[in-house]
Design a protein around this motif. Structure first.
Motif, PDB file in Angstrom:
ATOM      1  N   PHE A  22      30.952  42.840  41.205  1.00  0.00           N
ATOM      2  CA  PHE A  22      30.281  44.111  41.479  1.00  0.00           C
ATOM      3  C   PHE A  22      29.449  44.512  40.258  1.00  0.00           C
ATOM      4  O   PHE A  22      29.930  45.210  39.370  1.00  0.00           O
ATOM      5  N   ALA A  64      26.435  46.005  40.579  1.00  0.00           N
ATOM      6  CA  ALA A  64      25.493  47.091  40.911  1.00  0.00           C
ATOM      7  C   ALA A  64      25.822  48.354  40.118  1.00  0.00           C
ATOM      8  O   ALA A  64      26.983  48.619  39.808  1.00  0.00           O
ATOM      9  N   PRO A 112      31.451  56.461  48.020  1.00  0.00           N
ATOM     10  CA  PRO A 112      32.613  55.565  48.008  1.00  0.00           C
ATOM     11  C   PRO A 112      32.575  54.697  46.757  1.00  0.00           C
ATOM     12  O   PRO A 112      31.495  54.306  46.310  1.00  0.00           O
ATOM     13  N   LEU A 158      33.907  49.027  44.301  1.00  0.00           N
ATOM     14  CA  LEU A 158      34.786  48.150  43.509  1.00  0.00           C
ATOM     15  C   LEU A 158      36.252  48.514  43.741  1.00  0.00           C
ATOM     16  O   LEU A 158      37.079  47.637  44.015  1.00  0.00           O
ATOM     17  N   PHE A 174      32.069  45.735  36.551  1.00  0.00           N
ATOM     18  CA  PHE A 174      31.301  45.930  35.321  1.00  0.00           C
ATOM     19  C   PHE A 174      31.587  47.315  34.779  1.00  0.00           C
ATOM     20  O   PHE A 174      31.910  48.233  35.543  1.00  0.00           O
ATOM     21  N   LYS A 224      39.458  51.430  32.782  1.00  0.00           N
ATOM     22  CA  LYS A 224      38.754  51.301  34.073  1.00  0.00           C
ATOM     23  C   LYS A 224      39.332  50.147  34.899  1.00  0.00           C
ATOM     24  O   LYS A 224      39.503  50.271  36.107  1.00  0.00           O
ATOM     25  N   LYS A 227      40.693  50.948  38.591  1.00  0.00           N
ATOM     26  CA  LYS A 227      40.042  50.410  39.792  1.00  0.00           C
ATOM     27  C   LYS A 227      40.896  49.355  40.485  1.00  0.00           C
ATOM     28  O   LYS A 227      40.732  49.124  41.674  1.00  0.00           O
TER      29      LYS A 227
END
Ligand code: C5P
Length: 397
Positions: free
Chosen positions: A270, A272, A303, A306, A323, A337, A341
């Motif tokens: 991911f 983006a 939403p 990730l 990322f 993070k 996540k």
């Protein structure tokens, strides 16, 4: 060079068909077997005799050629191929493919196959830029067709612009990538890339400075190792890589939907830069400067793609990579993070002003895994991509 591989080559009716003769010659020199299919329009540009002579094979010319189904029906023709190449892919052929038409041999073959298809578009610049062709291109890429070109340049019709068929070495490179026998062969990997655009009204949007360069390089590096890549991209500055399935989206919600409808992946990266918020009260019409004061925008949370994929209990990819673009205390924030996540790896980078990383050609990253963190030297985004792709290949081996 695709030595020993079998290519079913569909030749459409465009002036670039003369280049396809050279493509046949070069493929055969490289040891590939070429089965040519010539459309009726294609026959106006190159003769069946020259195609047959160069391919040293029978030329299939029309559906009604296949009366001898016992010899090789249209299903059999594609069954024997490792890859189908359409060159030149005219606007008409692309429209037929996008619409699922099957009125002649070429379009029937393309509808009846489950093999990978690489198309090399070739047409007049205005035809290429026409919204209908661009819509068809988008549909074809979403359907999993690979594309190479077109290039920009002088056209046979005397105009200038995009629409020239890719040159033979480019097409061969795309064929090589599509047939690559690398360590990721047969593995489906999902990559998100680029920014998202969150509309304020039909003409305005909120965006960010992501160029899509790192995500694009990662998708290209994975494809070069043989992966079957679905590349979900927001409106990026750089064109998508060749040899991947491209899904273009605008908003974070579109991106989430595209990720959820993609086929199950063994790994997902991911990259983006997804907008955290969208405008909840986006105008259906352009918001007017009407002297009644400033517009008030309400925000809703997007939403977290990730986190959603990482926390799936069913069908979660074996390896989920996120990322983290940070401006301070990079490792601590990125480590937190990763835990929050629920992803397996985080690729963290420092995007503070002055690093030149956001939108630049280089990146300096720290890879954070369950085992700890490792900082890589500053290098080009394509070198980061190659190193990450190699690590992914090792992890999935
Ligand atoms: O939370 P933050 O945006 O810093 O996390 C960055 C990571 O999360 C990136 O891998 C990004 O692609 C992903 N992300 C996402 N969906 C969001 C926000 C971030 O997939 N809505």
């Amino acid at each position: 060079m695709p030595a020993g591989r079998h290519i079913l080559l569909i030749i459409g009716g465009g002036i670039a068909a003369f280049k396809t003769l050279d493509l046949i010659r070069r493929l055969r020199e490289g040891g590939a077997q070429v089965t040519p299919v010539l459309t009726r329009a294609g026959e106006e540009f190159v003769t069946p005799l020259s195609v047959a002579a160069l391919a040293a094979a029978k030329v299939y010319r029309d559906l009604f050629d296949l009366t001898d189904e016992a010899e090789m029906g249209h299903i059999e023709l594609s069954r024997a191929a490792d890859l189908i190449v359409v060159a030149p892919a005219t606007a008409d052929l692309m429209a037929k493919m996008a619409g699922g038409l099957a009125g002649d041999l070429a379009s029937t073959l393309l509808l009846a196959t489950d093999k990978r298809v690489l198309i090399a578009p070739s047409m007049n610049v205005r035809m290429w830029e026409h919204p209908a062709t661009q819509r068809n291109l988008d549909t074809l890429q979403r359907d999993g067709n690979l594309t190479v070109g077109p290039n920009e340049g002088d056209m046979a019709c005397g105009e200038y612009g995009p629409g020239r068929m890719a040159e033979v070495p480019q097409i061969i490179a795309a064929i090589d990538a599509a047939l690559a026998d690398g360590p990721l062969k047969g593995k489906h990997i999902l990559v998100t890339s680029g920014p998202t655009h969150e509309p304020i009204d039909p003409v305005r949007y909120i965006a960010n400075r992501s160029s899509g360069a790192q995500g694009t390089a990662i998708a290209a590096a994975l494809a070069a190792l043989g992966a079957d890549v679905t590349f979900v991209t927001g409106p990026a500055d750089v064109p998508p890589p060749q040899g991947v399935r491209v899904v273009r989206v605008q908003t974070a919600q579109d991106m989430m939907a595209a990720v959820e409808t993609a086929k199950p992946a063994e790994a997902a990266v991911f990259a983006a830069a997804v907008a955290d918020w969208r405008v909840a009260n986006a105008g259906a019409q352009k918001i007017k400067k009407d002297g009644k004061g400033l517009p008030k925008l309400d925000f809703a949370e997007n939403p977290d793609i990730l986190a959603t994929v990482s926390q799936k209990t069913d069908g979660r990819p074996k390896l989920v990579v996120g990322f983290a673009a940070e401006t301070d205390d990079v490792i601590a924030h990125a480590t937190a993070k990763r835990a929050r996540k629920g992803c397996d790896w985080i690729v963290a980078n420092d995007v503070s002003p002055g690093t030149g990383i956001m939108g630049g050609a280089e990146n300096a990253v720290t890879l954070i895994t369950a085992e700890g963190s490792e900082t890589w030297d500053r290098m080009s985004k394509s070198a980061v991509a190659a190193q990450l792709a190699a690590r992914i290949a090792k992890a999935l081996a």
